[in-house]
Motif scaffolding. Structure first.
Motif, PDB file in Angstrom:
ATOM      1  N   ARG A  54     -23.763   5.837   2.916  1.00 19.16           N
ATOM      2  CA  ARG A  54     -23.695   4.541   2.216  1.00 19.16           C
ATOM      3  C   ARG A  54     -23.482   4.758   0.714  1.00 19.16           C
ATOM      4  NH1 ARG A  54     -28.001   3.189   6.360  1.00 19.16           N
ATOM      5  NH2 ARG A  54     -26.784   2.054   7.924  1.00 19.16           N
ATOM      6  N   GLU A  61     -16.105   2.401  -3.805  1.00 23.16           N
ATOM      7  CA  GLU A  61     -15.830   1.016  -4.212  1.00 23.16           C
ATOM      8  C   GLU A  61     -15.976   0.838  -5.716  1.00 23.16           C
ATOM      9  OE1 GLU A  61     -17.000  -1.379  -0.157  1.00 23.16           O
ATOM     10  OE2 GLU A  61     -18.570  -0.910  -1.599  1.00 23.16           O
ATOM     11  N   VAL A  87     -11.215  -0.232   0.961  1.00 20.22           N
ATOM     12  CA  VAL A  87     -12.237  -1.026   1.660  1.00 20.22           C
ATOM     13  C   VAL A  87     -12.446  -0.471   3.064  1.00 20.22           C
ATOM     14  CG1 VAL A  87     -12.818  -3.316   2.549  1.00 20.22           C
ATOM     15  CG2 VAL A  87     -11.687  -3.101   0.329  1.00 20.22           C
ATOM     16  N   ARG A  88     -11.335  -0.153   3.738  1.00 16.86           N
ATOM     17  CA  ARG A  88     -11.437   0.406   5.092  1.00 16.86           C
ATOM     18  C   ARG A  88     -12.268   1.706   5.073  1.00 16.86           C
ATOM     19  NH1 ARG A  88      -8.372   0.609   9.993  1.00 16.86           N
ATOM     20  NH2 ARG A  88      -9.008   2.493  11.078  1.00 16.86           N
ATOM     21  N   THR A  91     -15.841   1.013   4.614  1.00 16.10           N
ATOM     22  CA  THR A  91     -16.360   0.420   5.860  1.00 16.10           C
ATOM     23  C   THR A  91     -16.611   1.506   6.907  1.00 16.10           C
ATOM     24  OG1 THR A  91     -15.155  -1.611   5.394  1.00 16.10           O
ATOM     25  CG2 THR A  91     -15.848  -1.284   7.675  1.00 16.10           C
ATOM     26  N   GLN A  92     -15.683   2.465   7.008  1.00 20.64           N
ATOM     27  CA  GLN A  92     -15.857   3.574   7.957  1.00 20.64           C
ATOM     28  C   GLN A  92     -17.122   4.353   7.658  1.00 20.64           C
ATOM     29  OE1 GLN A  92     -11.127   4.577   8.578  1.00 20.64           O
ATOM     30  NE2 GLN A  92     -12.315   6.004   7.380  1.00 20.64           N
ATOM     31  N   ARG A  94     -19.807   3.378   6.118  1.00 21.08           N
ATOM     32  CA  ARG A  94     -21.008   2.588   6.467  1.00 21.08           C
ATOM     33  C   ARG A  94     -21.143   2.467   7.982  1.00 21.08           C
ATOM     34  NH1 ARG A  94     -19.251  -0.705   1.813  1.00 21.08           N
ATOM     35  NH2 ARG A  94     -20.620  -0.106   0.085  1.00 21.08           N
ATOM     36  N   PHE A  95     -20.012   2.366   8.661  1.00 19.46           N
ATOM     37  CA  PHE A  95     -20.043   2.266  10.126  1.00 19.46           C
ATOM     38  C   PHE A  95     -20.712   3.510  10.730  1.00 19.46           C
ATOM     39  CE2 PHE A  95     -17.865   3.224  14.204  1.00 19.46           C
ATOM     40  CZ  PHE A  95     -18.303   2.135  14.935  1.00 19.46           C
TER      41      PHE A  95
END
Ligand code: NAP
Length: 508
Positions: A54, A61, A87-88, A91-92, A94-95
């Motif tokens: 994270r 970002e 952004v992707r 997101t990955q 954090r996923f």
């Protein structure tokens, strides 16, 4: 490959004793791998690693403007595309933090002892553990999402493996800056900054694959390059798994009923999909089976009239595209349907013109070696079929792909087509296009050769972490040596299979 590549693998097995023998490159690679291996990432807790992932996402970002500007200079991709890609990538990251928090990826499994069974069953407890340091070859076409902090790195770190990235030469300054920021973010989150290292140059990549402390490799790139490195990984004294994502045709079938229902809509969708960002996607639809005599070619040309041009990522990729397009156009049965010589928005000549080549499905089935090769860039091949027999013969000749798509009419029976395509692709798309790969628990981004070198795995989605994990079973182990995930009472509250029954973390 040059002789040097082959030699480097043998030399690298002696790096510890003879660091000078392989030259400066091997010394640098050895230092990066040893630093990564010494971090103790494999012993870190899932909670800590989730926090690190994270923090990496937040760091990306925070510096998005600066990084996108660098990427613009080095890749020619549009600002909108690159901003979205950051952004992707966040997101990955954090996923994968969510995936390891949840815990089922560990496949924790417990069997109570039972002396009445034949043979008797001891106390067995099995789970997955990190494989060790991972080498990641960054991709050219996703300078963020499949590069330094991309899917391979994120899933390896999530699994508990330190990573050494081989930078892609298409975006070297961006790679250096991302690794610098990532190491700062790791340190800020209490992680060892050497959990992520970077090496550059083709020789470094070879030395990395051969390094005795590297335990697995993630790769995205060409079939030739991937195969050469796969062979090196397999030829090591101790072979290691090599997860290569290589070339994929991503066939599309347009049924007669679908063409009769919406030929213009399907043609417009194809035009958008195969030219998106210069067609530089591993999921680009590169082969489309269309029923003969339905006006599909005309509809496609109409749709392509408004498509702009895109300079390709590197000169090498541009040259490979031009050569690949010329080769296809020159095949005996080929017909050039479209070549967009001029960008309609600027009026300038296009370096990499959108190109459509057509042939009969019979020609494809008769000479699959000639027709079924990926041409990376804005090109697609239309294979015209007259009847179902011709379509089936050509589909049977297909190799593995990352995705296959079917455009069908509402209510049409496509079960046989689905059965024919399912063994050929890792993802089946219905009335849609393969470009655009969602990040999800159920995602699968893999396929048979030559789409990948490991058909049972994926590089996107929750199970991407599985590539960097190996199972271990504890037999009659004292409680003091068991990982907490396998302890009595499930203190960490993760999903486990107990005596054959799945038990959610909240139940035990
Ligand atoms: P590439 O030439 O395979 O290079 C990818 C990485 O592998 C680079 O870091 C490269 O290092 C290294 N490499 C390649 N061959 C090697 C070898 N024999 N020994 C050691 N290292 C080697 O791929 P690319 O530059 O990204 O693009 C070229 C082609 O790859 C495209 O035209 C396309 O066909 C394909 N591609 C596929 C995907 C996909 O997702 N499936 C994505 C991008 C590209 P150096 O460059 O430093 O030599």
């Amino acid at each position: 490959m040059s002789g040097r590549h082959v030699v480097a693998v043998d030399e690298s097995t002696h790096l510890a004793d003879d660091a000078g023998a392989g030259g400066q490159v091997d010394v640098e690679v050895d230092a990066a791998v040893r630093a990564a291996a010494g971090t103790g990432v494999g012993q870190s807790s899932r909670a800590d690693r989730a926090a690190w992932l994270r923090a990496l996402a937040a760091g990306l970002e925070l510096h998005r403007d600066e990084l996108v500007a660098l990427a613009r200079e080095e890749t020619h991709l549009s600002e909108a595309r690159l901003r979205g890609e950051v952004v992707r990538t966040a997101t990955q990251l954090r996923f994968f933090a969510d995936v390891i928090d949840e815990g089922s990826y560990l496949e924790a499994t417990l069997d109570a002892p039972d002396a009445s069974l034949v043979p008797p069953r001891p106390d067995l407890r099995r789970m997955l553990r990190p494989i060790g340091p991972v080498a990641v070859f960054a991709a050219s076409n996703f300078p963020f999402a499949f590069s330094v902090l991309g899917n391979d790195t994120a899933s390896a770190l999530a699994a508990g493996c330190p990573v050494v990235v081989k930078a892609h030469p298409g975006h070297p300054r961006l790679s250096r800056r991302v690794v610098e920021l990532a190491r700062e973010a790791l340190q800020g989150a209490g992680a060892p900054s050497d959990a992520l290292g970077l090496v550059e140059g083709v020789e470094s990549g070879v030395a990395l694959v051969g390094h005795p402390l590297v335990s697995a490799v993630g790769f995205t790139g060409s079939t030739g390059g991937g195969r050469a490195l796969f062979d090196l990984a397999s030829a090591r004294p101790a072979p290691i798994p090599f997860y290569g994502e290589l070339g994929s045709l991503n066939p599309v079938v347009v049924t007669e009923a679908a063409a009769a229902t919406d030929v213009d809509g399907i043609a417009a969708g194809l035009a958008g999909s195969f030219t998106r960002d210069g067609g530089q996607y591993c999921t680009k639809p590169g082969l489309v089976f269309v029923p003969e005599g339905t006006g599909f070619e005309d509809a496609l040309c109409d749709a392509l009239g408004t498509v702009g041009a895109q300079r390709l990522l590197t000169d090498g990729i541009g040259a490979a595209f031009a050569a690949g397009a010329d080769r296809l156009v020159g095949l005996p049965d080929a017909e050039l349907v479209w070549r967009g010589a001029v960008d309609p928005s600027t009026g300038e000549a296009s370096d990499a013109p959108a190109t459509v080549v057509a042939a009969s499905a019979r020609a494809v089935a008769d000479d699959p070696h000639a027709w079924l090769q990926e041409c990376f860039g804005p090109l697609t091949v239309l294979a015209r079929y007259r009847d179902r027999t011709e379509l089936d013969a050509a589909v049977a000749a297909l190799d593995g792909s990352l995705a296959a798509s079917i455009h069908h009419a509402p209510g049409e029976d496509i079960s046989e087509l689905v059965a024919a395509l399912a063994p050929k692709a890792g993802r089946l798309v219905f009335n849609g296009w393969p470009t655009g790969v969602a990040i999800a628990w159920a995602q699968h981004h893999g396929g048979g050769w030559p789409a990948t070198t490991a058909s049972v795995h994926t590089s996107v989605g929750a199970t991407a972490v599985r590539r960097f994990l190996v199972p271990v079973a504890y037999q009659d182990a004292p409680a003091s040596v068991l990982p907490a995930e396998l302890a009595d009472g499930n203190p960490l509250g993760i999903p486990r299979r107990v005596d054959g029954t799945l038990v959610s973390g909240h139940q035990s």
